[in-house]
Design a protein around this motif. Structure first.
Motif, mmCIF file in Angstrom:
data_model
loop_
_atom_site.group_PDB
_atom_site.id
_atom_site.type_symbol
_atom_site.label_atom_id
_atom_site.label_comp_id
_atom_site.label_asym_id
_atom_site.label_seq_id
_atom_site.Cartn_x
_atom_site.Cartn_y
_atom_site.Cartn_z
ATOM 1 N N LEU A 89 -12.599 11.421 -63.690
ATOM 2 C CA LEU A 89 -12.105 10.614 -63.193
ATOM 3 C C LEU A 89 -10.481 10.336 -63.899
ATOM 4 O O LEU A 89 -9.746 9.908 -63.587
ATOM 5 C CB LEU A 89 -12.529 8.488 -63.304
ATOM 6 C CG LEU A 89 -11.913 7.659 -62.205
ATOM 7 C CD1 LEU A 89 -10.955 8.259 -61.347
ATOM 8 C CD2 LEU A 89 -12.358 6.959 -63.203
ATOM 9 N N TRP A 90 -11.165 10.512 -65.164
ATOM 10 C CA TRP A 90 -9.959 10.614 -66.367
ATOM 11 C C TRP A 90 -8.336 11.180 -65.883
ATOM 12 O O TRP A 90 -7.633 11.530 -66.181
ATOM 13 C CB TRP A 90 -9.861 10.656 -67.716
ATOM 14 C CG TRP A 90 -11.437 9.727 -67.659
ATOM 15 C CD1 TRP A 90 -12.685 9.818 -67.760
ATOM 16 C CD2 TRP A 90 -11.010 8.693 -67.495
ATOM 17 N NE1 TRP A 90 -13.001 8.251 -67.844
ATOM 18 C CE2 TRP A 90 -12.121 7.788 -68.010
ATOM 19 C CE3 TRP A 90 -9.544 7.658 -67.883
ATOM 20 C CZ2 TRP A 90 -11.958 5.593 -68.360
ATOM 21 C CZ3 TRP A 90 -9.734 5.959 -68.234
ATOM 22 C CH2 TRP A 90 -10.716 5.015 -68.632
ATOM 23 N N THR A 125 -4.735 11.939 -64.733
ATOM 24 C CA THR A 125 -3.594 12.530 -65.115
ATOM 25 C C THR A 125 -3.393 13.200 -64.142
ATOM 26 O O THR A 125 -1.769 13.134 -64.430
ATOM 27 C CB THR A 125 -4.643 13.742 -65.977
ATOM 28 O OG1 THR A 125 -4.885 12.800 -66.991
ATOM 29 C CG2 THR A 125 -2.671 14.000 -66.774
ATOM 30 N N LEU A 126 -3.484 14.281 -63.739
ATOM 31 C CA LEU A 126 -3.090 14.895 -62.171
ATOM 32 C C LEU A 126 -1.973 13.836 -61.378
ATOM 33 O O LEU A 126 -1.004 14.322 -60.407
ATOM 34 C CB LEU A 126 -3.913 15.332 -62.090
ATOM 35 C CG LEU A 126 -4.713 16.207 -62.011
ATOM 36 C CD1 LEU A 126 -5.393 16.658 -61.021
ATOM 37 C CD2 LEU A 126 -3.880 17.670 -62.151
ATOM 38 N N ALA A 127 -2.582 12.649 -60.294
ATOM 39 C CA ALA A 127 -1.346 11.211 -59.884
ATOM 40 C C ALA A 127 -0.317 11.389 -60.832
ATOM 41 O O ALA A 127 0.574 11.295 -60.408
ATOM 42 C CB ALA A 127 -2.449 10.468 -59.768
ATOM 43 N N GLY A 173 -6.602 20.707 -58.503
ATOM 44 C CA GLY A 173 -7.163 20.326 -59.429
ATOM 45 C C GLY A 173 -7.470 18.690 -58.575
ATOM 46 O O GLY A 173 -9.063 17.801 -58.304
ATOM 47 N N PHE A 174 -7.297 18.328 -57.360
ATOM 48 C CA PHE A 174 -7.768 17.462 -56.475
ATOM 49 C C PHE A 174 -8.856 17.713 -55.602
ATOM 50 O O PHE A 174 -9.541 16.871 -54.504
ATOM 51 C CB PHE A 174 -6.532 16.237 -55.407
ATOM 52 C CG PHE A 174 -5.420 15.813 -56.293
ATOM 53 C CD1 PHE A 174 -6.827 14.338 -56.975
ATOM 54 C CD2 PHE A 174 -4.651 15.899 -56.519
ATOM 55 C CE1 PHE A 174 -6.141 13.511 -57.935
ATOM 56 C CE2 PHE A 174 -3.755 14.692 -57.398
ATOM 57 C CZ PHE A 174 -4.111 13.375 -58.361
ATOM 58 N N ILE A 175 -9.134 19.284 -54.926
ATOM 59 C CA ILE A 175 -9.582 19.612 -54.293
ATOM 60 C C ILE A 175 -11.382 19.759 -54.561
ATOM 61 O O ILE A 175 -11.604 20.200 -53.831
ATOM 62 C CB ILE A 175 -8.482 20.879 -52.918
ATOM 63 C CG1 ILE A 175 -7.546 19.633 -52.436
ATOM 64 C CG2 ILE A 175 -9.484 21.308 -52.596
ATOM 65 C CD1 ILE A 175 -6.637 21.069 -51.492
ATOM 66 N N HIS A 176 -10.047 21.538 -55.611
ATOM 67 C CA HIS A 176 -12.132 21.113 -56.191
ATOM 68 C C HIS A 176 -12.377 20.567 -57.791
ATOM 69 O O HIS A 176 -11.688 20.749 -58.641
ATOM 70 C CB HIS A 176 -11.398 23.519 -56.687
ATOM 71 C CG HIS A 176 -11.014 23.915 -55.683
ATOM 72 N ND1 HIS A 176 -12.728 23.982 -54.435
ATOM 73 C CD2 HIS A 176 -9.887 24.116 -55.251
ATOM 74 C CE1 HIS A 176 -11.208 24.779 -53.583
ATOM 75 N NE2 HIS A 176 -10.185 24.807 -53.782
ATOM 76 N N ALA A 221 -6.661 22.170 -64.238
ATOM 77 C CA ALA A 221 -5.408 21.930 -63.655
ATOM 78 C C ALA A 221 -4.791 20.736 -63.795
ATOM 79 O O ALA A 221 -3.233 20.545 -63.893
ATOM 80 C CB ALA A 221 -6.036 21.502 -62.144
ATOM 81 N N SER A 222 -5.591 20.200 -64.766
ATOM 82 C CA SER A 222 -4.673 18.710 -65.511
ATOM 83 C C SER A 222 -3.825 19.394 -66.437
ATOM 84 O O SER A 222 -2.447 18.490 -67.257
ATOM 85 C CB SER A 222 -5.478 17.892 -66.210
ATOM 86 O OG SER A 222 -6.618 18.037 -67.365
ATOM 87 N N LEU A 223 -4.434 20.412 -67.481
ATOM 88 C CA LEU A 223 -3.407 21.300 -68.379
ATOM 89 C C LEU A 223 -2.395 21.339 -67.645
ATOM 90 O O LEU A 223 -1.256 21.781 -68.542
ATOM 91 C CB LEU A 223 -4.852 21.629 -69.391
ATOM 92 C CG LEU A 223 -5.505 21.553 -69.583
ATOM 93 C CD1 LEU A 223 -6.189 22.415 -70.633
ATOM 94 C CD2 LEU A 223 -5.159 20.220 -71.124
#
Length: 578
Positions: A358-359, A363-365, A409-412, A419-421
């Protein structure tokens, strides 16, 4: 490992840019270093800006003077490279210890990437500021303690076998760190070292506590003594005492409202310091909060606490003690905790797979709108012909890579951590590529104009303390004088006059004037045709006033971000005029 290579390259890219993420104080420090270099002496420090001559210890300025070869190679790349070197050395050390603790190359690379992606590192460890050198030197005692512990393996390590030489070396390292920033940094460094040494002891006793206390006290005294050499070497020690010790340091411990009122309800309340580590992490803030959630759960489960390694205990002591010490002063800032960020990077890397997804999704959002806005600004720069088609394309590619990484990152869900990095790295890369067109020689004034203004008196706009120093890179050799701009109104050179009258006044006082476009409707300087336009540059507006940026114009950065900067000179008097 691929991410580490890319982020390392990013740190070296765009070092020449005046728009690199930094702090307004950078130009103040560069100003002091330049003025001192021109004096031909190491001390006393020199400055034209009131109240800033002794704002930092001399080691920071000596570094710039040597890197710039006493003004012979005075450019942003040369001045900023030492900070990069210090940052990379710290990164190498934390990666080494992450590998020794975990036994995995992946964890070492992850710790390095996390540290370099912390916004505090990118902002203060990449340009000419103090944080990179102070972080390196002040961390050395903790690295040594961690090394001794890991080398001992399963056996319990005891610091009582150390001789006085070890604490002497600690004092030298602490002293060099203080000589870059402040003698006050000896307090959190010594406190963290004292707690960490006692933590390593298998059994506490009064002789152990006394010996540790005496050793750390000697290190602290030696560190303060090294800092105090400034007073012995400076021809004007009274000014050093008044400007640095009293104004710069002691002033942060006092408050007219009363200590506890300020601590609970003032501008710098105690509770806000609890968020210092997430704030320093920048876009990685929610990942740090996720780490805190993992730590809180572990604290509630005694079995997990018991399984925590002694090396992790040392890192946690490093983080907690620095946080506690810098909660005490009446002026609190997350920047004071930057020297403890290497420990946070290692702890995060060790617990990376335990942080709930979730965290990372949060970050991605956050990165998605940032990437979209950067791409939009780059597109507008292309429309305004600030950026070429190739420069625009590179920025859009970086933004698309980040958006693609966020989408994956959202899909997998198994890829969301890495992905956040990628997304955070893409934000930094997109910004660096976006501002590069404003940082090239072609974006400045021509060599002919620069040559013409050699030794001439030029009035330049100053929107923040010391900001005018950047014009010494734009117009090398010119005699620069700042005037108030962008609403500062501090009284310099008639800010009370209407813009056209003020420009005419400045032209009467100086050989040339750098003037900022007053409004979007203005297509040329108001002094034309009674002046000569020598050149035009693009100016990026900062420190916007309330109401200048709204939801209605947010998508149109050409309305609130870009202005023309005109270099004008008065026309020579004709025979008829004379």
């Amino acid at each position: 490992m691929a991410l580490l290579v890319m982020v390392t390259g990013l740190y070296l890219y765009g070092l020449n840019s005046p728009y690199a993420p930094t702090n307004g104080d950078e130009m103040v420090y560069i100003h002091i270093a330049r003025m001192t270099s021109e004096s031909g002496h190491w001390l006393p420090l020199q400055s034209e800006i009131v109240g800033t001559r002794n704002t930092k210890p001399p080691l920071l300025f000596w570094q710039a003077m040597v890197a710039g070869d006493w003004g012979q190679h005075w450019n942003l790349v040369a001045l900023r490279l030492p900070s990069i070197a210090y940052t990379f050395l710290t990164t190498a050390l934390l990666a080494f210890f992450a590998h020794r603790i975990s036994g995995r190359v992946r964890t070492a690379c992850l710790a390095a990437v996390l540290y370099l992606l912390f916004f505090s590192t990118f902002r203060y460890g990449r340009v000419y500021l103090t944080s990179a050198p102070e972080t390196f030197w002040l961390a050395l005692p903790m690295w040594w303690l961690l090394w001794e512990h890991l080398r001992a393996g399963t056996q319990r390590f005891s610091a009582q076998s150390w001789g006085d030489g070890t604490y002497t070396l600690f004092g030298v390292a602490m002293g060099l760190g203080c000589a870059y920033k402040s003698f006050a940094l000896a307090a959190p460094t010594a406190a963290a070292l004292w707690c960490a040494v006692l933590l390593c002891e298998a059994r506490w006793s009064w002789p152990v506590v006394v010996r540790t206390t005496l050793g750390v006290t000697w290190s602290t005294v030696l560190a303060v003594g090294i800092f105090a050499l400034w007073f012995a070497l400076d021809p004007d020690p009274a000014s050093v005492w008044q400007e640095f010790v009293v104004a710069e340091n002691a002033g942060k411990m006092s408050n007219s409202q009363g200590y506890w009122h300020n601590a609970l309800f003032g501008t710098y309340p105690m509770w806000i310091q609890l968020l210092a580590y997430p704030v320093n992490a920048g876009l990685m803030a929610f990942s740090v909060l996720g780490l805190g959630w993992v730590g809180l759960k572990a604290a509630l489960q005694r079995t997990n606490i018991n399984r925590t390694t002694p090396a992790m205990h040392l890192l946690l002591v490093w983080l907690v003690v620095w946080l506690i010490v810098f909660t005490i002063p009446s002026q609190r800032s997350e920047r004071y905790l930057i020297p403890a960020m290497p420990a946070l990077a290692i702890v995060m890397a060790l617990a990376w797979d335990k942080i709930p997804r979730l965290w990372h999704w949060i970050t991605l959002a956050i990165t998605v709108p940032a990437l979209v806005m950067l791409a939009r600004i780059a597109w507008v720069m292309g429309d305004l012909q600030i950026a070429s088609s190739s420069q625009l394309t590179m920025t859009l590619i970086a933004a698309c890579v980040g958006l693609t990484g966020a989408g994956i990152g959202f899909i997998h869900k198994n890829w969301c951590r890495n992905a956040s990095l990628v997304a955070v790295l893409a934000v930094y890369a997109s910004f660096g590529l976006m501002v590069q067109p404003l940082s090239t020689d072609a974006a400045g004034y021509s060599p002919t104009v620069q040559s013409r203004l050699q030794g001439q008196r030029v009035a330049v706009p100053n929107g923040f303390t010391g900001q005018y120093e950047r014009f010494h890179f734009v117009l090398p050799g010119a005699r620069i004088t700042p005037f108030d701009a962008e609403g500062r109104n501090t009284g310099a050179l008639r800010p009370d006059l209407p813009a056209p009258e003020r420009l005419a006044f400045l032209l009467g006082q100086f050989d040339a004037v750098v003037w900022l476009q007053d409004s979007l409707e203005q297509s040329q300087p108001s002094c034309l045709p009674h002046c000569t336009l020598l050149g035009t540059r693009w100016h990026v507006k900062s420190r916007h006033k309330e109401g200048e940026i709204t939801l209605d114009n947010l998508w149109y950065p050409q309305q609130w971000l870009f202005r023309h900067e005109w270099l004008v000179t008065r026309q020579p008097a004709t025979a008829k005029d004379s």
